[in-house]
Structure formats: structure tokens, C-alpha cells
Design a protein around this motif. Structure first.
Motif, PDB file in Angstrom:
ATOM      1  N   ARG A  83      22.541  73.040 -15.009  1.00  0.00           N
ATOM      2  CA  ARG A  83      22.122  72.158 -13.914  1.00  0.00           C
ATOM      3  C   ARG A  83      20.598  72.056 -13.853  1.00  0.00           C
ATOM      4  O   ARG A  83      20.033  70.977 -13.684  1.00  0.00           O
ATOM      5  CB  ARG A  83      22.702  72.650 -12.581  1.00  0.00           C
ATOM      6  N   TRP A  86      19.346  69.839 -16.529  1.00  0.00           N
ATOM      7  CA  TRP A  86      19.713  68.462 -16.204  1.00  0.00           C
ATOM      8  C   TRP A  86      18.784  67.890 -15.127  1.00  0.00           C
ATOM      9  O   TRP A  86      18.278  66.768 -15.246  1.00  0.00           O
ATOM     10  CB  TRP A  86      21.167  68.432 -15.730  1.00  0.00           C
ATOM     11  N   GLU A  87      18.506  68.675 -14.077  1.00  0.00           N
ATOM     12  CA  GLU A  87      17.648  68.198 -12.987  1.00  0.00           C
ATOM     13  C   GLU A  87      16.217  67.989 -13.484  1.00  0.00           C
ATOM     14  O   GLU A  87      15.547  67.035 -13.078  1.00  0.00           O
ATOM     15  CB  GLU A  87      17.677  69.201 -11.823  1.00  0.00           C
ATOM     16  N   ARG A  88      15.766  68.886 -14.379  1.00  0.00           N
ATOM     17  CA  ARG A  88      14.422  68.742 -14.950  1.00  0.00           C
ATOM     18  C   ARG A  88      14.328  67.433 -15.742  1.00  0.00           C
ATOM     19  O   ARG A  88      13.345  66.713 -15.647  1.00  0.00           O
ATOM     20  CB  ARG A  88      14.142  69.940 -15.869  1.00  0.00           C
ATOM     21  N   GLN A  89      15.386  67.135 -16.470  1.00  0.00           N
ATOM     22  CA  GLN A  89      15.405  65.896 -17.255  1.00  0.00           C
ATOM     23  C   GLN A  89      15.340  64.677 -16.334  1.00  0.00           C
ATOM     24  O   GLN A  89      14.602  63.728 -16.606  1.00  0.00           O
ATOM     25  CB  GLN A  89      16.698  65.864 -18.088  1.00  0.00           C
ATOM     26  N   LEU A  90      16.093  64.737 -15.226  1.00  0.00           N
ATOM     27  CA  LEU A  90      16.071  63.640 -14.245  1.00  0.00           C
ATOM     28  C   LEU A  90      14.668  63.450 -13.674  1.00  0.00           C
ATOM     29  O   LEU A  90      14.184  62.327 -13.522  1.00  0.00           O
ATOM     30  CB  LEU A  90      17.030  63.942 -13.085  1.00  0.00           C
ATOM     31  N   ASP A  91      14.020  64.582 -13.335  1.00  0.00           N
ATOM     32  CA  ASP A  91      12.660  64.531 -12.774  1.00  0.00           C
ATOM     33  C   ASP A  91      11.699  63.868 -13.748  1.00  0.00           C
ATOM     34  O   ASP A  91      10.859  63.055 -13.370  1.00  0.00           O
ATOM     35  CB  ASP A  91      12.150  65.949 -12.456  1.00  0.00           C
ATOM     36  N   GLN A  92      11.831  64.255 -15.032  1.00  0.00           N
ATOM     37  CA  GLN A  92      10.939  63.700 -16.043  1.00  0.00           C
ATOM     38  C   GLN A  92      11.149  62.191 -16.194  1.00  0.00           C
ATOM     39  O   GLN A  92      10.200  61.432 -16.330  1.00  0.00           O
ATOM     40  CB  GLN A  92      11.158  64.401 -17.394  1.00  0.00           C
ATOM     41  N   LEU A  93      12.412  61.792 -16.144  1.00  0.00           N
ATOM     42  CA  LEU A  93      12.739  60.368 -16.234  1.00  0.00           C
ATOM     43  C   LEU A  93      12.131  59.625 -15.048  1.00  0.00           C
ATOM     44  O   LEU A  93      11.555  58.536 -15.189  1.00  0.00           O
ATOM     45  CB  LEU A  93      14.269  60.204 -16.228  1.00  0.00           C
ATOM     46  N   ASP A  94      12.231  60.242 -13.888  1.00  0.00           N
ATOM     47  CA  ASP A  94      11.697  59.699 -12.661  1.00  0.00           C
ATOM     48  C   ASP A  94      10.176  59.506 -12.759  1.00  0.00           C
ATOM     49  O   ASP A  94       9.652  58.423 -12.437  1.00  0.00           O
ATOM     50  CB  ASP A  94      12.026  60.659 -11.514  1.00  0.00           C
TER      51      ASP A  94
ATOM     52  N   GLY B  23      19.058  65.806 -22.412  1.00  0.00           N
ATOM     53  CA  GLY B  23      18.918  64.375 -22.645  1.00  0.00           C
ATOM     54  C   GLY B  23      20.012  63.842 -23.547  1.00  0.00           C
ATOM     55  O   GLY B  23      20.647  64.614 -24.269  1.00  0.00           O
ATOM     56  N   GLN B  66      26.096  61.381 -23.390  1.00  0.00           N
ATOM     57  CA  GLN B  66      25.257  61.927 -22.330  1.00  0.00           C
ATOM     58  C   GLN B  66      26.086  62.749 -21.358  1.00  0.00           C
ATOM     59  O   GLN B  66      27.305  62.609 -21.273  1.00  0.00           O
ATOM     60  CB  GLN B  66      24.478  60.832 -21.613  1.00  0.00           C
TER      61      GLN B  66
END
Lengths: 99, 99
Positions: A83, A86-94, B23, B66
Motif C-alpha cells: 500500500r 502504491w500511495e507513493r506512486q499516486l503522489d508522484q503521479l499527482d 507502477g 496495473q
């Protein structure tokens, strides 16, 4: 970990875990709410014991089961790490989308 | 939940999850570090997809995978609830012993 997740991949075995986290129980009382034979229950208990999720102990004629929380914690931590990534990846995308 | 835990009960499938939380990835690049045939990798991906842990999408000739984080979260929450009950039981035992 294979054995832990395999042991949890069965609704009866999860019900046994859900019961035992509330306190130790005799095999007979674990079997009571389950619609299956005692040998079938024993088989499930063996899978849980082999995975290190429970411990059983025979005192006199009564076999008692109790939870072994370490493997539950290990499995939870593995999921928690996934998790986090996954959350870190979302933040980076953001951040990327905001730039 | 049976399918989720079953899907996670395999070291290769967990490795795929560990990769995908960082990712999306093409099937070919997922297969690269794994010492197995592409059909074997595809079989593992199907188990993960059936459990709702990943999503695959074919764009042109490339199939991309994904993570689907909801089921990971559901499994983590189930384990977290068991830990909460277990800790509560420990606390009660502790209180009882102190009285």
C-alpha cells in the motif's frame, strides 16, 4: 508466506482465526458453529498450525487452540508495504500532473 | 477473499504485485526477471486478475498490467481487524492479571 496466505484462502479457516483472536478455544467448541465433521475441522486446524497461525495443545482429553499472532502481523505488514509503495506512486503521479 | 489470499499464496505472484505497486508494466517486462516461460507468467497474471488484484489492458500489441489497490486494502483491513481483536484480548488479560 505461501503457507500463511494459503491458510487464509479459505472461509472456514478465516472463521477459525476470527474466533481465536478473541481467545483460546477447545477444538470441540471451534467445531460447534461449523457445518462439518470433526475430522474436516481438524484438517483445517492442521493447515493453520502448519502455517504458524495457530498453536494447539492437548491437556488431558481436551485439545485447545490459540492464535499465534506473529504470522498474521507479517502478512499484514507485507500488505501495508505494498500500500505504501502504491500511495507513493499516486503522489508522484499527482506531483507530475500538477507541474 | 478466498481468491485474493489464494492469489497471494505464491512467491511469483507476490513478486508481480511488488513490482506493480511501483507502477504499471508491460507483460514482457514483468516476465523478464522471472525464470519462467511467458505462458506461465500469463497464467499467474490471470490468477491475479481473477482475484481483482490487477487489471490488464491491451493497447496495440502490448499488454500492460496495473495494480488494483482495493482488494489489497480489503485483505490488509481483514488482517488489521484480527490484530485489533487480539490486542484487545491481551489488554483484558493484562487487566485481569493486575486485579
Amino acid at each position: 508466506m505461501d503457507e500463511v496466505f494459503h491458510a487464509l484462502a479459505d472461509v472456514t479457516r478465516r472463521a477459525i482465526v476470527e474466533r481465536l483472536v478473541r481467545g483460546p478455544a477447545a477444538v470441540s467448541s471451534l467445531a460447534e458453529p461449523l457445518a462439518m465433521s470433526l475430522p474436516a475441522v481438524m484438517q483445517h486446524l492442521r493447515v493453520l498450525e502448519k502455517a504458524g497461525l495457530i498453536r494447539t495443545e492437548k491437556v488431558g482429553r481436551v485439545r485447545t487452540c490459540q492464535i499465534e499472532p506473529d504470522m498474521l502481523r507479517t502478512a499484514e505488514q507485507w500488505l501495508g508495504r505494498q500500500r505504501t509503495h502504491w500511495e507513493r506512486q499516486l503522489d508522484q503521479l499527482d506531483e507530475y500532473l500538477q507541474e
